[in-house]
Design a protein around this motif. Structure first.
Motif, PDB file in Angstrom:
ATOM      1  N   UNK A 351       0.834  -1.206  -0.094  1.00 22.74           N
ATOM      2  CA  UNK A 351       0.004   0.145  -0.041  1.00 22.74           C
ATOM      3  C   UNK A 351       0.909   1.259  -0.051  1.00 22.74           C
ATOM      4  N   UNK A 352       1.828   1.380   0.775  1.00 25.57           N
ATOM      5  CA  UNK A 352       2.925   2.371   0.879  1.00 25.57           C
ATOM      6  C   UNK A 352       3.507   2.598  -0.408  1.00 25.57           C
ATOM      7  N   UNK A 359      10.937   4.347  -2.333  1.00 23.99           N
ATOM      8  CA  UNK A 359      11.351   4.556  -0.896  1.00 23.99           C
ATOM      9  C   UNK A 359      10.394   4.349   0.376  1.00 23.99           C
ATOM     10  N   UNK A 360       9.133   4.004  -0.092  1.00 22.95           N
ATOM     11  CA  UNK A 360       8.083   3.680   1.154  1.00 22.95           C
ATOM     12  C   UNK A 360       8.099   2.335   1.367  1.00 22.95           C
ATOM     13  N   UNK A 395       2.404   5.492   6.178  1.00 18.23           N
ATOM     14  CA  UNK A 395       3.828   5.672   5.695  1.00 18.23           C
ATOM     15  C   UNK A 395       4.038   6.057   4.315  1.00 18.23           C
ATOM     16  N   UNK A 396       3.045   5.707   3.504  1.00 24.25           N
ATOM     17  CA  UNK A 396       3.037   6.181   1.940  1.00 24.25           C
ATOM     18  C   UNK A 396       2.826   7.537   1.910  1.00 24.25           C
ATOM     19  N   UNK A 397       1.870   8.333   2.663  1.00 26.78           N
ATOM     20  CA  UNK A 397       1.682   9.734   2.427  1.00 26.78           C
ATOM     21  C   UNK A 397       2.701  10.318   3.139  1.00 26.78           C
ATOM     22  N   UNK A 398       3.421   9.935   4.292  1.00 17.97           N
ATOM     23  CA  UNK A 398       4.568  10.646   5.045  1.00 17.97           C
ATOM     24  C   UNK A 398       5.684  10.731   3.815  1.00 17.97           C
ATOM     25  N   UNK A 421      13.559   6.056   3.652  1.00 15.94           N
ATOM     26  CA  UNK A 421      13.056   4.733   4.488  1.00 15.94           C
ATOM     27  C   UNK A 421      13.407   4.903   6.013  1.00 15.94           C
ATOM     28  N   UNK A 422      14.398   5.417   6.407  1.00 15.38           N
ATOM     29  CA  UNK A 422      14.894   5.606   7.760  1.00 15.38           C
ATOM     30  C   UNK A 422      13.948   6.269   8.444  1.00 15.38           C
TER      31      UNK A 422
END
Length: 633
Positions: A351-352, A359-360, A395-398, A421-422
């Motif tokens: 999903x991310x 990167x997600x 995570x995806x939107x962040x 990623x981190x």
């Protein structure tokens, strides 16, 4: 970028090599002498590793060997010419004569991709390769490479409209950018504006907006990897391999302009009759679909292996269905558990990935694992698939926001491989551990206290609550609290709670399996769901409620209410008939193995609940489908 990575000392106009291996060794020696490579053997090994992914020999005698390697101390490009030609395994079968060896530091920027993209514009130029091969000195060759291309006075003004292209090759490297350059050049010569989305190894770049797709005259999808086609429904479209525009960009564009409008096929949507519905699907739905499609193989593999192990090797015991330690079936069960453990992180991760690309992916997987493991935040159970969806979206939107920031040029290359990623992993783990975790643990304690207080009350009301919790999240906190409460009541001699739970547990997977059978002709389910329905049915027979997760994750508004209602019916009927169960497991397999006092009536309860789930799910899906179609009419 090229100007920073190449000099005259890295150009050899007369290679002595006579084999592909000798070309590598001779060009690596150039890099080593310039201090760009500190370990020739390691870099050679990394070049070979890249070649194993796909030959880097291309048309017109050009080869582009490249690698990211820890042996590279400073990024560089070495260029060599073989006057006699080398058998390189090029795709057109001709010898390779012009070699660009790109060395990029491991863990650093994607220099090899950026250089390939920049080289593409040169290699596409008419006559450039012949002119470069004719260079008399390294200085002349470097000048040709660095020369700015002057716009042709005869190039038509781009006033005929917008074209959209999509390019991508399996390795996501050279052909991706060569094809993009070919499309842009051909479009300019024909008088069209061209925007090309590249699906390369550094992710999807330059994606067209919905407004751009709307005003595009035609779409050219020249891609050898999967792309989202539903967004192009209703537009003139041609779909080819990635090499087509390199060979004949103008012809491909003219073909696209004459093409029929693209209609979403069965490969892209539930049915052709729903093409308008497909166009209206929200981004959120596509993100969920990406996660579900990647999760289904794990659900099917894990569920069927566990079902097989329990059905053939399981024996009822006070602790549940037990398989003898050290037996073959224990090993089969262990493998199934691995797949089941991975399915929730996979759901969150992809999903991310759908939202913010590569990167997600890592933080999405990590967030899904933490969400599904209550030990991280002091809860008896994780959040299940609902928590995975939340983690994936957050995570995806962040990460999407993080990579959109305009960083300094020295930091920008680190964003997709290190910073995002981190930061994404720390963001989602902190959120679950310190913010979301405590309320979940408190929720589970509160639900357990509520069930305990209700245990001496009305059995119909208790059946509604217990069954509803069992069907709500299939392995999440509500399901786990109901299950653990029922198991605890066995110890006090009250086995009727586990009897109701055992009847409610298989309803969701059995009901959705039945729904796919009934709904097959109604175009309510995608092909992947029809296959998942078969696996869900098998899982339901041995009491694995997680078999319904793919359906609930894909269409929660239809599936979760159906699962809840069906499970309530089964639990209330079980309480009413006085069904008991002495083992901590559910499903028809428990009844057939003699752990339930009224096995026939227990199976009737399960069937009744499954039928309710199937009918409600189909009804809700049809209502939602009709509503969506009416909105588009």
């Amino acid at each position: 970028m090229i100007t920073n990575l190449i000099n005259e000392q890295l150009i050899c106009l007369n290679l002595q090599a006579t084999t592909k291996e000798e070309v590598f060794v001779e060009m690596i020696d150039l890099l080593h002498k310039q201090g760009r490579v500190n370990d020739k053997d390691q870099f050679l090994a990394d070049i070979h590793a890249r070649e194993e992914l796909g030959n880097t020999g291309f048309e017109e005698g050009v080869a582009l060997p490249h690698a990211k390697s820890g042996a590279v101390s400073e990024p560089a490009v070495a260029i060599g010419i073989s006057r006699s030609g080398i058998e390189y395994g090029a795709e057109d079968g001709l010898p390779s004569k012009l070699f660009f060896m790109i060395a990029s530091p491991d863990g650093g920027a994607n220099h090899h991709i950026e250089v390939l993209a920049e080289l593409s514009s040169k290699l596409i130029e008419d006559g450039f390769i012949d002119e470069f091969m004719s260079a008399k000195s390294a200085q002349e060759a470097l000048g040709l490479l660095l020369a700015k291309t002057e716009p042709s006075e005869t190039t038509p003004v781009a006033d005929k409209g917008l074209l959209i292209g999509v390019t991508g090759c399996p390795a996501g490297v050279a052909h991706t950018y060569l094809a993009a350059e070919a499309l842009e050049k051909a479009a300019a010569e024909l008088g069209y504006e061209m925007k090309v989305e590249t699906n390369g190894s550094i992710g999807v770049k330059n994606s067209p907006t919905a407004e751009e797709i709307e005003r595009a005259e035609a779409i050219i999808v020249s891609c050898d990897k999967q792309v989202d086609m539903t967004r192009f429904a209703g537009k003139k479209l041609v779909k080819t391999g990635v090499k087509a525009p390199i060979k004949d960009g103008k012809g491909l564009i003219n073909q696209a302009l004459q093409a029929a409008t693209y209609q979403v096929s069965g490969e892209d949507a539930p049915a052709q009759t729903e093409s308008k519905v497909s166009q209206a699907r929200s981004d959120l739905y596509r993100y969920l679909m990406n996660g579900v499609s990647h999760m289904i193989p794990f659900v099917v593999t894990g569920g069927l292996l566990i079902a097989l192990a329990l059905a053939l090797g399981g024996q009822p015991s006070e602790a549940g269905m037990a398989i003898p330690e050290g037996s073959m079936w224990q090993k089969v069960l262990d493998v199934g558990v691995v797949a089941f453990t991975l399915m929730i992180p996979i759901l969150a991760g992809y999903i991310a990935y759908a939202i913010a690309d590569r990167p997600a992916l890592a933080p999405g997987l990590i967030g899904g694992w933490i969400a599904n493991n209550g030990s991280f935040y002091g809860a008896e159970a994780g959040t299940g698939f609902i928590g995975a969806i939340v983690a994936g979206l957050l995570v995806g939107y962040f990460v999407k926001w993080l990579v959109s920031i305009n960083y300094h040029k020295f930091i920008q290359p680190l964003v997709p491989i290190m910073i995002a990623p981190i930061a994404g992993s720390l963001f989602i783990s902190s959120l679950f551990i310190f913010v979301i975790g405590a309320p979940i643990a408190s929720l589970m304690d509160g639900l357990n206290a509520m069930l305990t207080s209700m245990s001496t009350g009305n059995v119909v009301l208790l059946g509604i609550v217990l069954g509803g919790m069992a069907g709500f999240d299939m392995g999440g906190p509500f399901n786990k609290v109901a299950f653990l409460f029922s198991v605890g009541m066995i110890a006090s001699g009250q086995t009727q709670f586990m009897g109701a739970m055992a009847c409610a547990i298989p309803v969701a997977p059995l009901g959705m399996g039945l729904a796919t059978i009934i709904g097959r002709k109604l175009n309510l389910f995608e092909e992947s769901e029809l296959e998942a329905g078969k696996a869900a049915s098998a899982m339901g027979l041995v009491g694995i409620s997680e078999g319904a997760i793919p359906f609930a994750a894909q269409d929660p508004m239809s599936v979760i209410p159906a699962n809840v209602l069906g499970s309530m019916v089964a639990a209330v009927m079980a309480f009413s008939f006085g069904i008991t169960n002495s083992v901590a497991h559910g499903g028809p397999v428990v009844a057939l193995l003699g752990a339930m006092n009224k096995p026939l009536m227990a199976i009737v309860c399960m069937i009744a609940g499954s039928v309710v789930t199937a009918l409600v799910a189909i009804s809700l899906k049809k209502m939602r489908q009709a509503k969506a179609q009416a909105a588009l009419a």
